[in-house]
Design an enzyme around this catalytic site. Structure first.
Site, PDB file in Angstrom:
ATOM      1  N   HIS A  53       1.012  -1.227  -0.102  1.00  0.00           N
ATOM      2  CA  HIS A  53       0.035   0.071   0.083  1.00  0.00           C
ATOM      3  C   HIS A  53       1.049   1.186   0.182  1.00  0.00           C
ATOM      4  CE1 HIS A  53      -3.373   2.236   0.406  1.00  0.00           C
ATOM      5  NE2 HIS A  53      -3.851   2.098   1.854  1.00  0.00           N
TER       6      HIS A  53
ATOM      7  N   HIS B   2      -2.626  -2.491  -9.661  1.00  0.00           N
ATOM      8  CA  HIS B   2      -3.545  -1.944  -8.805  1.00  0.00           C
ATOM      9  C   HIS B   2      -4.927  -2.618  -8.809  1.00  0.00           C
ATOM     10  CE1 HIS B   2      -6.152   1.266  -6.950  1.00  0.00           C
ATOM     11  NE2 HIS B   2      -4.799   1.878  -6.500  1.00  0.00           N
TER      12      HIS B   2
ATOM     13  N   ASP C 117       2.618   5.203  -7.135  1.00  0.00           N
ATOM     14  CA  ASP C 117       3.801   4.921  -6.240  1.00  0.00           C
ATOM     15  C   ASP C 117       5.316   4.720  -7.305  1.00  0.00           C
ATOM     16  OD1 ASP C 117       2.826   5.323  -3.792  1.00  0.00           O
ATOM     17  OD2 ASP C 117       2.064   3.182  -3.766  1.00  0.00           O
TER      18      ASP C 117
HETATM   19  N1  ACO Z   1       4.264  -7.434 -10.297  1.00  0.00           N
HETATM   20  C1  ACO Z   1       4.208  -8.713 -10.723  1.00  0.00           C
HETATM   21  N2  ACO Z   1       2.981  -9.130 -10.873  1.00  0.00           N
HETATM   22  C2  ACO Z   1       2.091  -8.626 -10.381  1.00  0.00           C
HETATM   23  C3  ACO Z   1       2.111  -7.364  -9.527  1.00  0.00           C
HETATM   24  C4  ACO Z   1       3.318  -6.663  -9.545  1.00  0.00           C
HETATM   25  N3  ACO Z   1       3.378  -5.620  -8.983  1.00  0.00           N
HETATM   26  N4  ACO Z   1       0.812  -7.199  -9.382  1.00  0.00           N
HETATM   27  C5  ACO Z   1      -0.143  -7.960  -9.644  1.00  0.00           C
HETATM   28  N5  ACO Z   1       0.861  -9.057 -10.023  1.00  0.00           N
HETATM   29  C6  ACO Z   1       0.259 -10.305 -10.656  1.00  0.00           C
HETATM   30  C7  ACO Z   1      -0.215 -11.324  -9.601  1.00  0.00           C
HETATM   31  O1  ACO Z   1       0.776 -12.043  -9.419  1.00  0.00           O
HETATM   32  C8  ACO Z   1      -1.373 -12.034 -10.405  1.00  0.00           C
HETATM   33  O2  ACO Z   1      -0.886 -12.791 -11.090  1.00  0.00           O
HETATM   34  P1  ACO Z   1      -1.748 -14.414 -11.599  1.00  0.00           P
HETATM   35  O3  ACO Z   1      -2.696 -13.836 -11.868  1.00  0.00           O
HETATM   36  O4  ACO Z   1      -0.739 -15.080 -12.364  1.00  0.00           O
HETATM   37  O5  ACO Z   1      -1.425 -14.860  -9.980  1.00  0.00           O
HETATM   38  C9  ACO Z   1      -2.121 -10.930 -10.970  1.00  0.00           C
HETATM   39  O6  ACO Z   1      -1.122  -9.820 -11.269  1.00  0.00           O
HETATM   40  C10 ACO Z   1      -3.078 -10.168 -10.453  1.00  0.00           C
HETATM   41  O7  ACO Z   1      -2.573  -9.862  -9.197  1.00  0.00           O
HETATM   42  P2  ACO Z   1      -3.187  -9.876  -7.563  1.00  0.00           P
HETATM   43  O8  ACO Z   1      -2.368  -9.933  -6.609  1.00  0.00           O
HETATM   44  O9  ACO Z   1      -4.514 -10.433  -7.698  1.00  0.00           O
HETATM   45  O10 ACO Z   1      -3.948  -8.180  -7.615  1.00  0.00           O
HETATM   46  P3  ACO Z   1      -4.273  -7.233  -6.345  1.00  0.00           P
HETATM   47  O11 ACO Z   1      -5.465  -6.526  -7.064  1.00  0.00           O
HETATM   48  O12 ACO Z   1      -4.801  -8.373  -5.583  1.00  0.00           O
HETATM   49  O13 ACO Z   1      -3.048  -6.453  -6.028  1.00  0.00           O
HETATM   50  C11 ACO Z   1      -1.554  -4.640  -5.784  1.00  0.00           C
HETATM   51  C12 ACO Z   1      -3.171  -5.271  -6.096  1.00  0.00           C
HETATM   52  C13 ACO Z   1      -1.453  -5.334  -4.108  1.00  0.00           C
HETATM   53  C14 ACO Z   1      -1.447  -3.422  -5.653  1.00  0.00           C
HETATM   54  C15 ACO Z   1      -0.716  -5.683  -6.337  1.00  0.00           C
HETATM   55  O14 ACO Z   1      -0.788  -5.323  -7.756  1.00  0.00           O
HETATM   56  C16 ACO Z   1       1.077  -5.194  -5.998  1.00  0.00           C
HETATM   57  O15 ACO Z   1       1.379  -6.127  -5.004  1.00  0.00           O
HETATM   58  N6  ACO Z   1       1.403  -4.311  -6.545  1.00  0.00           N
HETATM   59  C17 ACO Z   1       3.045  -3.906  -6.139  1.00  0.00           C
HETATM   60  C18 ACO Z   1       2.932  -2.848  -4.865  1.00  0.00           C
HETATM   61  C19 ACO Z   1       2.372  -1.664  -4.940  1.00  0.00           C
HETATM   62  O16 ACO Z   1       2.574  -0.867  -6.010  1.00  0.00           O
HETATM   63  N7  ACO Z   1       1.461  -1.175  -4.405  1.00  0.00           N
HETATM   64  C20 ACO Z   1       0.996  -0.103  -4.440  1.00  0.00           C
HETATM   65  C21 ACO Z   1      -0.672   0.029  -4.836  1.00  0.00           C
HETATM   66  S1  ACO Z   1      -1.183   1.694  -5.142  1.00  0.00           S
HETATM   67  C22 ACO Z   1      -1.270   2.309  -3.601  1.00  0.00           C
HETATM   68  O17 ACO Z   1      -1.596   1.736  -2.699  1.00  0.00           O
HETATM   69  C23 ACO Z   1      -1.354   3.560  -3.295  1.00  0.00           C
END
Ligand code: ACO
Length: 438
Positions: A268, A307, A363
């Site tokens: 987050h 996201h 971010d």
């Molecule tokens: N890098 C690589 N793979 C990713 C990423 C990432 N940053 N984000 C999602 N994925 C992949 C997952 O592994 C998943 O793959 P799969 O279908 O093969 O299992 C798919 O994309 C869907 O991802 P989820 O984790 O289900 O997406 P969710 O909506 O739960 O997560 C989140 C969203 C937490 C933001 C995620 O994208 C992440 O961890 N990003 C990196 C951290 C980040 O930048 N956070 C800031 C968010 S913005 C904010 O809070 C202000």
């Protein structure tokens, strides 16, 4: 019965149920009438992480993740970032309308004259280890403020609630700046009422021995725009924490401490810090493909990408990217920018990221700007918490006014042991348990 209904047929009994659809949703409680047996409690929905469950009605922030739209109280984020300022946006978010000139003046005056902290807060700060993470200090000290303002317990009093919003928005920058000054052993710099909200924050962070700190206008404005972009984002993890904890009717300082703790996490608000750590770890353009390979193998996450809601692009990231250019002209190029651009380029063309709709989020670039502005890495999440305080307080206010609000209390699916009798300790070491390694 509304015109739109959903008909559910229970194949086991042949019975049909008409479930009303309102605002594009059905009420989960309407499913309770569908029972597995006579004694059954009724059908529930299973939605870990609330990916498809609306937990409240809100009139604050609108997001269309597919189209990349973000509006506060109906105003597009692009217009607010271009034409408004953070305190005006905070007023809008809290009150629902942009302030008139005199309302704006009163509001700015109130915030400006509530930035001081009780001197005892400094003593708390001094109890921390010298390299304490500023976000840990912020969580603790903002929670501690509840003990200085016992009137904050009067959560049914609208005037009391309004004052807590003023205090929190005014004091969060002071808490964050003092945590930083403590960590590097510099004397605290007190607020300067002649400066703007962000100008004063820069003053409290960076003032040395000069009699008057004068913020660089480009940096003051860039920080103001970044604060606008971070002011609210509907029901994200920290806002849900604010509403969930606040629903127990605790005072808002304790609820903001919970929201700040939720924001601290690397998935987050802690992501801006983790992006820079990731870029440093990659270290050179040549190592970008190798890193992408590890991300695709599931060994790493590409921080600053993806996201829960935005599946097209994050409109905040677009505005930040433009802002970054202005800051780099003033402060010189960030040495990690090249790596960030290369990562972005590869990721936007790669099937892994394209098929999962992973785009740079707010971010990805904010960390580079903060770093160029001279903020230390571990202060980045606090730079998110300061502006988000307005959003948390607006969401808290809305929750308290909502007649449908009850204490947050999700259900569970119990998959544990059926009832069994207590076993005395002498009888527990059976060969079967030993073989199973228990
Ligand atoms: N890098 C690589 N793979 C990713 C990423 C990432 N940053 N984000 C999602 N994925 C992949 C997952 O592994 C998943 O793959 P799969 O279908 O093969 O299992 C798919 O994309 C869907 O991802 P989820 O984790 O289900 O997406 P969710 O909506 O739960 O997560 C989140 C969203 C937490 C933001 C995620 O994208 C992440 O961890 N990003 C990196 C951290 C980040 O930048 N956070 C800031 C968010 S913005 C904010 O809070 C202000």
């Amino acid at each position: 019965m509304p015109k739109d209904t959903l008909t559910i047929t229970d194949n086991r009994t042949g019975k049909s149920y008409e479930i009303p659809i309102q605002n594009g949703t059905i009420r989960a409680l309407d499913l309770r009438q569908i029972k597995m047996s006579q004694e059954d409690f009724g059908l529930m929905t299973y939605d870990p992480a609330f990916t498809n469950t609306a937990a409240c009605k809100s009139a604050i922030t609108y997001i269309d993740g597919d189209k990349g739209i973000l509006n506060y109280r109906g105003y597009p984020i692009e217009q607010l970032a271009e034409k408004s300022n953070y305190l005006e946006v905070a007023y809008l978010i809290l009150n629902g309308e942009l302030p008139t000139r005199s309302q704006h003046e009163d509001w700015v005056h109130q915030i400006t004259t509530h930035t001081l902290l009780h001197e005892n807060i400094k003593k708390f700060m001094e109890g921390f280890w010298h390299d304490a993470h500023p976000m840990g200090m912020l969580v603790s000290t903002v929670g501690a403020l509840s003990t200085f303002y016992p009137d904050a317990k009067e959560i049914t009093n609208p005037e009391s609630r309004r004052w807590q919003s003023v205090r929190l928005i005014a004091k969060m920058p002071t808490l964050a700046a003092f945590a930083y000054r403590y960590s590097i052993g510099r004397p605290y710099a007190y607020p300067d009422n002649e400066l703007s909200y962000t100008g004063n924050f820069l003053n409290m962070m960076f003032k040395l021995t000069e009699l008057k700190y004068r913020p660089t206008p480009v940096l003051e404005r860039a920080l103001d725009v970044l604060f606008i972009l971070h002011a609210d984002h509907e029901q994200n993890c920290s806002t849900s924490a604010m509403r969930g904890v606040g629903s127990s009717q605790v005072d808002p300082y304790s609820a903001v401490a919970a929201a700040t703790a939720a924001l601290y996490g690397p998935l987050h608000g802690g992501a801006n810090e983790m992006v820079i750590r990731m870029l440093r770890e990659i270290g050179s353009l040549a190592r970008v493909p190798e890193f992408i390979k590890r991300v695709k193998a599931g060994e790493r996450r590409l921080m600053g990408f993806g996201h829960r809601v935005y599946k097209n692009y994050d409109p905040r990231a677009r505005i930040i990217k433009e802002m970054a250019d202005q800051v780099f002209v003033e402060m010189g190029k960030n040495s990690l920018l090249e790596i960030a651009l290369e990562l972005e380029k590869i990721a936007l063309e790669d099937e892994y990221f394209v098929s999962r709709k992973l785009y740079p989020n707010v971010d990805f670039y904010s960390g580079l700007i903060y770093q160029s502005m001279g903020f230390p890495l571990d202060l980045f999440p606090s730079l998110f918490a300061i502006p988000r305080t307005a959003g948390w307080m607006a969401q808290w206010e809305e929750m308290l006014r909502d007649p449908e609000t009850k204490i947050a209390r999700p259900r569970q699916i119990y998959l544990g042991s059926p009832p069994r009798n207590y076993v005395p300790i002498a009888e527990r070491e059976t060969p079967g348990r030993k073989a199973a390694g228990i």
